[in-house]
Design an enzyme around this catalytic site. Structure first.
Site, mmCIF file in Angstrom:
data_model
loop_
_atom_site.group_PDB
_atom_site.id
_atom_site.type_symbol
_atom_site.label_atom_id
_atom_site.label_comp_id
_atom_site.label_asym_id
_atom_site.label_seq_id
_atom_site.Cartn_x
_atom_site.Cartn_y
_atom_site.Cartn_z
ATOM 1 C CB SER A 1 -0.903 -0.002 1.235
ATOM 2 O OG SER A 1 -1.432 1.296 1.408
ATOM 3 C CG HIS B 1 -3.940 -1.267 -1.584
ATOM 4 N ND1 HIS B 1 -5.120 -1.953 -1.850
ATOM 5 C CD2 HIS B 1 -4.229 -0.427 -0.547
ATOM 6 C CE1 HIS B 1 -6.060 -1.547 -1.014
ATOM 7 N NE2 HIS B 1 -5.554 -0.620 -0.218
ATOM 8 C CG ASP C 1 -4.952 2.865 0.872
ATOM 9 O OD1 ASP C 1 -5.906 2.072 0.876
ATOM 10 O OD2 ASP C 1 -3.788 2.546 1.169
ATOM 11 C CG MET D 1 -7.927 7.624 2.369
ATOM 12 S SD MET D 1 -7.012 7.625 3.927
ATOM 13 C CE MET D 1 -6.302 5.977 3.905
ATOM 14 C CG HIS E 1 -9.178 0.650 -0.310
ATOM 15 N ND1 HIS E 1 -8.515 0.446 0.888
ATOM 16 C CD2 HIS E 1 -10.501 0.669 0.000
ATOM 17 C CE1 HIS E 1 -9.402 0.363 1.869
ATOM 18 N NE2 HIS E 1 -10.612 0.502 1.354
ATOM 19 C CG MET F 1 -11.036 3.861 2.333
ATOM 20 S SD MET F 1 -9.417 3.712 3.085
ATOM 21 C CE MET F 1 -8.410 3.745 1.621
ATOM 22 C CG MET G 1 -11.565 -2.265 5.258
ATOM 23 S SD MET G 1 -10.038 -1.971 4.339
ATOM 24 C CE MET G 1 -9.051 -1.087 5.555
ATOM 25 C CG ASP H 1 -6.153 -2.447 3.257
ATOM 26 O OD1 ASP H 1 -5.049 -2.253 3.781
ATOM 27 O OD2 ASP H 1 -6.754 -1.599 2.556
HETATM 28 C C1 DX5 Z 1 -5.972 1.892 5.662
HETATM 29 C C2 DX5 Z 1 -5.597 1.597 4.246
HETATM 30 C C3 DX5 Z 1 -4.510 0.600 4.133
HETATM 31 C C4 DX5 Z 1 -3.230 1.001 4.816
HETATM 32 C C5 DX5 Z 1 -2.693 -0.227 5.477
HETATM 33 O O1 DX5 Z 1 -7.139 2.606 5.711
HETATM 34 O O2 DX5 Z 1 -6.712 1.101 3.512
HETATM 35 O O3 DX5 Z 1 -4.281 0.196 2.798
HETATM 36 O O4 DX5 Z 1 -2.250 1.540 3.987
HETATM 37 O O5 DX5 Z 1 -1.580 0.106 6.211
HETATM 38 P P1 DX5 Z 1 -0.844 -0.919 7.162
HETATM 39 O O6 DX5 Z 1 -0.443 -2.112 6.332
HETATM 40 O O7 DX5 Z 1 0.312 -0.147 7.681
HETATM 41 O O8 DX5 Z 1 -1.810 -1.312 8.244
HETATM 42 ZN ZN ZN Z 2 -6.339 0.202 1.544
#
Ligand code: DX5
Ligand code: ZN
Length: 221
Positions: free
Chosen positions: A8, A33, A35, A37, A66, A68, A137, A173
């Protein structure tokens, strides 16, 4: 199903994204990956489609977006144009989940649904046939480096046991590291998303190797 590891980018050095991507590709990462947000669905703000498009121009491994965000639908055509391979949307943010998943698949991408830790599997019962993957998650989304929630293991076991989910990619994740990777794979996970466990180590080949070895041990158990 072959195990895949998806670092990620959230845990990478944001001032050196292209170099960070080249580094994990050389180390053998399977997916990247990303993220997205919006500061509303989760209390954090990252990047959007223009940055994803710039990263897609550099990456050689498939991009796994992903979302969010409170309203994922307007982002989908932009992410398709940017060149991502997979998109996951949160069941908690989609009023018309079936329509959203269809729009991802119609564009030729792999469609996934992400479930927050508090969201039950029953929420995806009616759309399992429309899915290429489920993103379970194992932390509350929004930040990297959080502690793995142990009840995730049973959730993955129950999902894998569903007849309709036998061939499904189950991605997980949050808090994935060499300590949790084995039990996760033994429970039925097939894609491990890992931020800090990969980008937090200066030797990414060693970090990916440690995850793969731990995952294989999980498979033996
Ligand atoms: C969290 C993200 C993850 C995050 C995971 O909301 O969706 O993808 O980067 O990070 P680690 O592996 O450090 O928990
Ligand atoms: Zn993620």
């Amino acid at each position: 199903m072959r195990l895949r590891i998806a670092p990620s980018l959230l845990a990478a050095d944001f001032a050196r994204l292209a170099e960070e991507i080249a580094d994990i590709e050389a180390a053998g990462a399977d997916l990247l990956h990303l993220d997205l947000m919006d500061g509303r669905f989760v209390p954090n703000l990252t990047f959007g489609p223009p940055v994803v498009a710039a990263l897609a121009a550099r990456a050689t491994i498939p991009l796994d977006a992903h979302l969010m965000v409170v309203d994922p639908d307007p982002l989908i055509p932009e992410l398709v144009a940017a060149g991502v391979r997979r998109i996951s949307v949160h069941v908690e943010s989609c009023h018309h989940l079936h329509r959203t998943l269809s729009s991802i698949r119609t564009a030729g991408l792999e469609a996934g649904v992400a479930l927050n830790p508090a969201s039950p599997l029953v929420l995806i019962d009616e759309v399992v046939g429309e899915l290429d993957f489920v993103l379970i998650m194992s932390v509350n989304p929004g930040f990297g480096g959080q502690t793995f929630i142990p009840s995730t293991l049973d959730k993955i076991r129950r999902l894998r046991a569903l007849p309709a989910a036998r061939e499904l990619d189950i991605s997980v994740d949050g808090g994935v590291d060499p300590g949790t990777a084995g039990p996760l794979v033994a429970a039925g996970a097939t894609t491990l998303v890992a931020g800090s466990a990969v980008f937090g180590c200066s030797d990414r080949t060693a970090a990916l190797g440690a995850l793969r070895r731990a995952a294989l041990r999980g498979n033996d158990s």
